[in-house]
Motif scaffolding. Structure first.
Motif, PDB file in Angstrom:
ATOM      1  N   VAL A 159       0.844  -1.200   0.000  1.00  0.00           N
ATOM      2  CA  VAL A 159       0.000   0.000   0.000  1.00  0.00           C
ATOM      3  C   VAL A 159       0.875   1.244   0.000  1.00  0.00           C
ATOM      4  O   VAL A 159       0.609   2.206  -0.729  1.00  0.00           O
ATOM      5  N   PHE A 160       1.942   1.242   0.797  1.00  0.00           N
ATOM      6  CA  PHE A 160       2.874   2.366   0.816  1.00  0.00           C
ATOM      7  C   PHE A 160       3.436   2.614  -0.584  1.00  0.00           C
ATOM      8  O   PHE A 160       3.540   3.762  -1.036  1.00  0.00           O
ATOM      9  N   LYS A 161       3.801   1.525  -1.246  1.00  0.00           N
ATOM     10  CA  LYS A 161       4.383   1.653  -2.579  1.00  0.00           C
ATOM     11  C   LYS A 161       3.394   2.302  -3.549  1.00  0.00           C
ATOM     12  O   LYS A 161       3.766   3.205  -4.327  1.00  0.00           O
ATOM     13  N   ASN A 162       2.149   1.854  -3.488  1.00  0.00           N
ATOM     14  CA  ASN A 162       1.139   2.442  -4.368  1.00  0.00           C
ATOM     15  C   ASN A 162       0.911   3.921  -4.051  1.00  0.00           C
ATOM     16  O   ASN A 162       0.741   4.751  -4.955  1.00  0.00           O
ATOM     17  N   LEU A 163       0.918   4.244  -2.759  1.00  0.00           N
ATOM     18  CA  LEU A 163       0.739   5.643  -2.357  1.00  0.00           C
ATOM     19  C   LEU A 163       1.903   6.502  -2.842  1.00  0.00           C
ATOM     20  O   LEU A 163       1.702   7.630  -3.327  1.00  0.00           O
ATOM     21  N   VAL A 164       3.126   5.982  -2.705  1.00  0.00           N
ATOM     22  CA  VAL A 164       4.301   6.746  -3.126  1.00  0.00           C
ATOM     23  C   VAL A 164       4.326   6.887  -4.644  1.00  0.00           C
ATOM     24  O   VAL A 164       4.667   7.959  -5.172  1.00  0.00           O
ATOM     25  N   LEU A 165       3.956   5.820  -5.356  1.00  0.00           N
ATOM     26  CA  LEU A 165       3.906   5.920  -6.820  1.00  0.00           C
ATOM     27  C   LEU A 165       2.895   6.979  -7.262  1.00  0.00           C
ATOM     28  O   LEU A 165       3.163   7.774  -8.186  1.00  0.00           O
ATOM     29  N   ALA A 166       1.734   6.997  -6.615  1.00  0.00           N
ATOM     30  CA  ALA A 166       0.734   8.015  -6.938  1.00  0.00           C
ATOM     31  C   ALA A 166       1.245   9.413  -6.587  1.00  0.00           C
ATOM     32  O   ALA A 166       1.024  10.383  -7.336  1.00  0.00           O
ATOM     33  N   ASP A 167       1.941   9.515  -5.449  1.00  0.00           N
ATOM     34  CA  ASP A 167       2.480  10.816  -5.049  1.00  0.00           C
ATOM     35  C   ASP A 167       3.577  11.274  -5.998  1.00  0.00           C
ATOM     36  O   ASP A 167       3.682  12.465  -6.315  1.00  0.00           O
ATOM     37  N   ILE A 168       4.413  10.329  -6.456  1.00  0.00           N
ATOM     38  CA  ILE A 168       5.456  10.692  -7.423  1.00  0.00           C
ATOM     39  C   ILE A 168       4.831  11.203  -8.715  1.00  0.00           C
ATOM     40  O   ILE A 168       5.291  12.198  -9.311  1.00  0.00           O
ATOM     41  N   ALA A 169       3.782  10.525  -9.178  1.00  0.00           N
ATOM     42  CA  ALA A 169       3.097  10.980 -10.392  1.00  0.00           C
ATOM     43  C   ALA A 169       2.506  12.378 -10.191  1.00  0.00           C
ATOM     44  O   ALA A 169       2.592  13.242 -11.085  1.00  0.00           O
ATOM     45  N   GLU A 170       1.921  12.601  -9.007  1.00  0.00           N
ATOM     46  CA  GLU A 170       1.359  13.923  -8.711  1.00  0.00           C
ATOM     47  C   GLU A 170       2.454  14.972  -8.639  1.00  0.00           C
ATOM     48  O   GLU A 170       2.293  16.098  -9.150  1.00  0.00           O
ATOM     49  N   GLN A 171       3.584  14.639  -8.020  1.00  0.00           N
ATOM     50  CA  GLN A 171       4.682  15.593  -7.903  1.00  0.00           C
ATOM     51  C   GLN A 171       5.309  15.893  -9.256  1.00  0.00           C
ATOM     52  O   GLN A 171       5.736  17.027  -9.517  1.00  0.00           O
ATOM     53  N   GLN A 172       5.388  14.862 -10.107  1.00  0.00           N
ATOM     54  CA  GLN A 172       5.933  15.084 -11.446  1.00  0.00           C
ATOM     55  C   GLN A 172       5.043  16.043 -12.235  1.00  0.00           C
ATOM     56  O   GLN A 172       5.539  16.950 -12.936  1.00  0.00           O
ATOM     57  N   LYS A 173       3.739  15.852 -12.097  1.00  0.00           N
ATOM     58  CA  LYS A 173       2.802  16.753 -12.771  1.00  0.00           C
ATOM     59  C   LYS A 173       2.929  18.171 -12.228  1.00  0.00           C
ATOM     60  O   LYS A 173       2.936  19.155 -12.988  1.00  0.00           O
TER      61      LYS A 173
END
Length: 438
Positions: A159-173
């Motif tokens: 779950v942490f990994k999925n949250l971080v991946l989503a956060d990375i995508a948001e931060q990249q945007k």
């Protein structure tokens, strides 16, 4: 109580198990992990062998009821027999001696009564067998709980990994938007650098999470006896909580009925009582039925002797009683009675300790459920804060540091909720282990 989250490894594939795209990956439910642990964990296997040993001891004790059959043979060369008619210093006279001696006999005996010793011994072995079984179940429960901790830790990090991946995508945007503002001269380059630094930190956090999963995965596969290169994938990540609606008194009642420590203590109390019964039987008579028959050469049992082979048999009942047991057994009986009293105190101490353990586990479980509701409320607040700061920043009404702080708080609140949900599940399984139902 200290609850630790450990890293976990995967299980060995079977024909009935669903595998992922890689050959060494296994998609397993928690119940399947438990089954694997009960079958292949080395500590559980050791306990199982102890049960086998106790089973053989029990069979041996029961065999004491069967007749005892013995057979023996003997051959000897008999020396001359000097007769000193006028004293040892006189010249002896040698009688006619048959120098060859041979004997063959067989004997069967069966204990008819021995103060109940055999019956008591059989019951002792039965109780020892029962204790070995409970100890095996206790070890299995402890291994299952460890495996549960590893398994849930994998779920948490996934779950942490999925949250971080989503956060990375948001931060990249968001970084792309900040770079666009910098090109238009709206913000300073320091904002771009801060955003890039934050994105780099999140990517490093992702690496740490993946490494933690790998470490924990190895611990799990070794625990449950699977190849080291196996990779466990939780069948489905479900953070729904177990909430049977029982109160503390219900759990305590279940604990007194099923907790492994209490059950072992009860069996040990029974063993002490059986030991007292066995000691008391020392002062009781022993009755044995027997029969024997044998061949002997030469015949020197009855006079006149004869150089002939003869057979002789007898059957009957032997009754014996140790008179010295009337005074030698008293201290043994007193010692056995003191051992029973000591065991009663130990059993009471075990009950007191169980009450403390059940109460602590119950309180911590309820606390973990409360932490979930608090974490859910924190997410709502962090989400609203991030939304406000996000819009105010891109409207030039807030600093980037405020936006990054809001983003970090939102991610942390999501982490906290996941950790609270996983911890609640683990606290529940710890409670089940404590009351003997895991």
């Amino acid at each position: 109580m200290t609850l630790l989250f450990f890293g976990i490894s995967g299980l060995q594939p079977t024909h009935s198990q669903e595998t992922t795209s890689t050959p060494d990956s296994l998609k397993l439910s928690l119940q399947q992990v438990w089954q694997q642990a009960e079958t292949h964990n080395k500590s559980v296997q050791i306990r199982q062998l102890q049960i086998v040993v106790r089973d053989e001891n029990l069979k041996d004790a029961r065999a004491e009821r069967l007749p005892e059959i013995k057979s023996a043979t003997k051959y000897a060369r008999v020396s001359d027999m000097p007769l000193y008619e006028n004293g040892i210093f006189s010249k002896p006279v040698y009688g006619n001696i048959i120098h060859n001696y041979f004997q063959l006999n067989a004997e069967a005996s069966m204990v008819l009564y021995n103060g109940g010793k055999i019956k008591t011994k059989i019951r002792e072995e039965e109780v020892e067998h029962e204790i070995a079984t409970i100890e095996k179940d206790l070890t299995a429960s402890e291994i299952k709980f460890k495996a549960t901790a590893f398994y849930l830790e994998i779920e948490r990090n996934m779950v942490f990994k999925n949250l971080v991946l989503a956060d990375i995508a948001e931060q990249q945007k968001r970084l792309d938007q900040i770079r666009e503002l910098f090109k238009n001269g709206v913000i300073l380059r320091s904002d771009v650098l801060r955003a890039e630094l934050q994105l780099s930190k999140q990517k490093m956090l992702l690496v740490e999470i993946e490494n933690t999963m790998a470490i924990n995965n190895q611990k799990l596969v070794i625990l449950i006896g699977l190849p080291e290169n196996a990779l466990i994938k939780p069948e489905e990540i479900s953070l729904a909580q177990e909430n049977p609606g029982k109160i503390y008194d219900d759990y305590l009642t279940d604990a007194f009925a099923h907790a492994y420590g209490i059950r072992i203590s009860e069996k040990e109390t029974e063993l002490k009582k059986l030991a007292l019964k066995e000691v008391k039987s020392n002062a009781l008579p022993k009755v044995v039925a027997y029969a024997e028959y044998g061949y002997t050469y030469p015949q020197i049992l009855f006079y006149p002797y004869a150089a002939s082979l003869y057979g002789l048999g007898q059957a009957g009942v032997k009754v014996s009683y140790t008179l010295s047991s009337l005074y030698q057994n008293n201290h043994k009986v007193k010692a056995a009675k003191i051992s029973i009293e000591k065991q009663h105190l130990s059993h009471g101490d075990e009950e007191d300790a169980l009450k403390v353990q059940v109460h602590e586990a119950y309180v911590r479980y309820k606390e973990s459920l409360k932490r979930i509701s608090v974490s859910e409320q924190n997410i709502k607040q962090a989400t609203e804060t991030y939304r406000i700061v996000y819009h105010t920043y891109f409207n030039q009404l807030a600093l980037l540091t405020d936006l990054l702080d809001a983003d970090t708080q939102l991610l942390q609140s999501r982490f906290d909720l996941t950790s609270a949900q996983i911890r609640a599940k683990l606290e529940y399984y710890y409670l089940m282990k404590t009351i003997g139902e895991l």
